[in-house]
Design a protein around this motif. Structure first.
Motif, short mmCIF file in Angstrom:
data_model
loop_
_atom_site.label_atom_id
_atom_site.label_comp_id
_atom_site.label_asym_id
_atom_site.label_seq_id
_atom_site.Cartn_x
_atom_site.Cartn_y
_atom_site.Cartn_z
N ASN A 128 0.81 -1.21 0.00
CA ASN A 128 0.00 0.00 0.00
C ASN A 128 0.85 1.27 0.00
O ASN A 128 0.29 2.38 0.04
N GLY A 129 2.16 1.10 -0.02
CA GLY A 129 3.05 2.25 -0.05
C GLY A 129 3.46 2.77 1.31
O GLY A 129 4.20 3.76 1.40
N ASN A 130 2.98 2.12 2.39
CA ASN A 130 3.37 2.55 3.73
C ASN A 130 4.81 2.14 4.02
O ASN A 130 5.23 1.03 3.68
N PHE A 131 5.55 3.03 4.67
CA PHE A 131 6.93 2.70 5.00
C PHE A 131 6.97 1.69 6.15
O PHE A 131 6.31 1.88 7.18
N THR A 132 7.73 0.63 5.96
CA THR A 132 7.90 -0.38 7.01
C THR A 132 9.31 -0.36 7.59
O THR A 132 9.65 -1.21 8.40
N SER A 133 10.12 0.60 7.15
CA SER A 133 11.40 0.87 7.81
C SER A 133 11.10 1.87 8.92
O SER A 133 10.75 3.02 8.65
#
Length: 219
Positions: A128-133
């Motif tokens: 979904n384009g959410n940053f997971t870093s």
């Protein structure tokens, strides 16, 4: 994934392997994804981005300078372990060259007789384009504060000149046109406190000047 180790501890008991991961291959240590915490890294140029044809989202990455000599030595030792396992698993990687060009984790860049060692780090995103870093900062009471990072503010956090320590992970081993290398991404990142230089207070008329460089660490 288990709790990542500090770089030095990882190297003291490293057991690398290359395994299949979907359509690609990845590097593991003791059967867990290879990940560890780094020393201090800095961003001399800020964040970079590029658009890939296969993704609807912009890809963000950074060329971080490794500033501690000890850390550079650790990466050199890691390169030796990676090279050994790549040569042992050349059939899995479908390497056809007798002597493939195995790229080191750090890239050397010499400018005006100064050599810098650069670590390329990608920032992970979900579908979904959410940053997971994940990124953290120190709060006013030295508590750890998780930052809500979005595409609108990420350049504000990862701007030119910031320094940080990070947990990084090897996301894949790649092989292309005789070259073999590894890709790395940020799992977690903690910004270092920025040092500030305060101007000395104005000296009352007739009072002797105080040397503010003395007894800097006495308190």
């Amino acid at each position: 994934m288990t709790t990542p180790q500090k770089f030095k501890k990882l190297l003291s008991n490293i057991q690398l392997d290359i395994i299949k991961a979907g359509r690609g291959v990845k590097l593991v240590n003791n059967k867990e994804q290879l990940a560890f915490t780094t020393g201090i890294l800095c961003l001399p140029f800020g964040l970079k981005s590029e658009k890939r044809d296969w993704s609807p989202h912009m890809e963000y990455y950074m060329d971080a300078f490794v500033v501690e000599d000890e850390q550079i030595d650790y990466f050199t030792k890691l390169d030796q372990h990676i090279k050994h396992i790549i040569e042992a698993k050349r059939d899995m990687l479908k390497i056809i060259e007798d002597v493939p060009d195995i790229r080191p984790v750090l890239r050397e860049n010499t400018f005006r007789e100064n050599t810098n060692y650069i670590l390329k780090l990608n920032l992970k995103r979900d579908n979904n384009g959410n940053f997971t870093s994940f990124m953290f900062n120190d709060g006013p009471d030295n508590e750890l504060v998780k930052l809500k990072v979005t595409e609108a503010n990420i350049n504000e956090y990862l701007k030119k000149g910031v320094s940080f320590k990070a947990t990084i992970e090897c996301t894949k081993i790649w092989y292309f046109k005789g070259k073999v290398g590894s890709s790395w991404a940020v799992n977690q990142l903690r910004f270092c406190k920025q040092s500030t230089k305060e101007e000395p207070p104005e000296r009352p008329e007739g009072e002797e000047e105080v040397d503010f460089t003395q007894n800097l660490f006495s308190s």
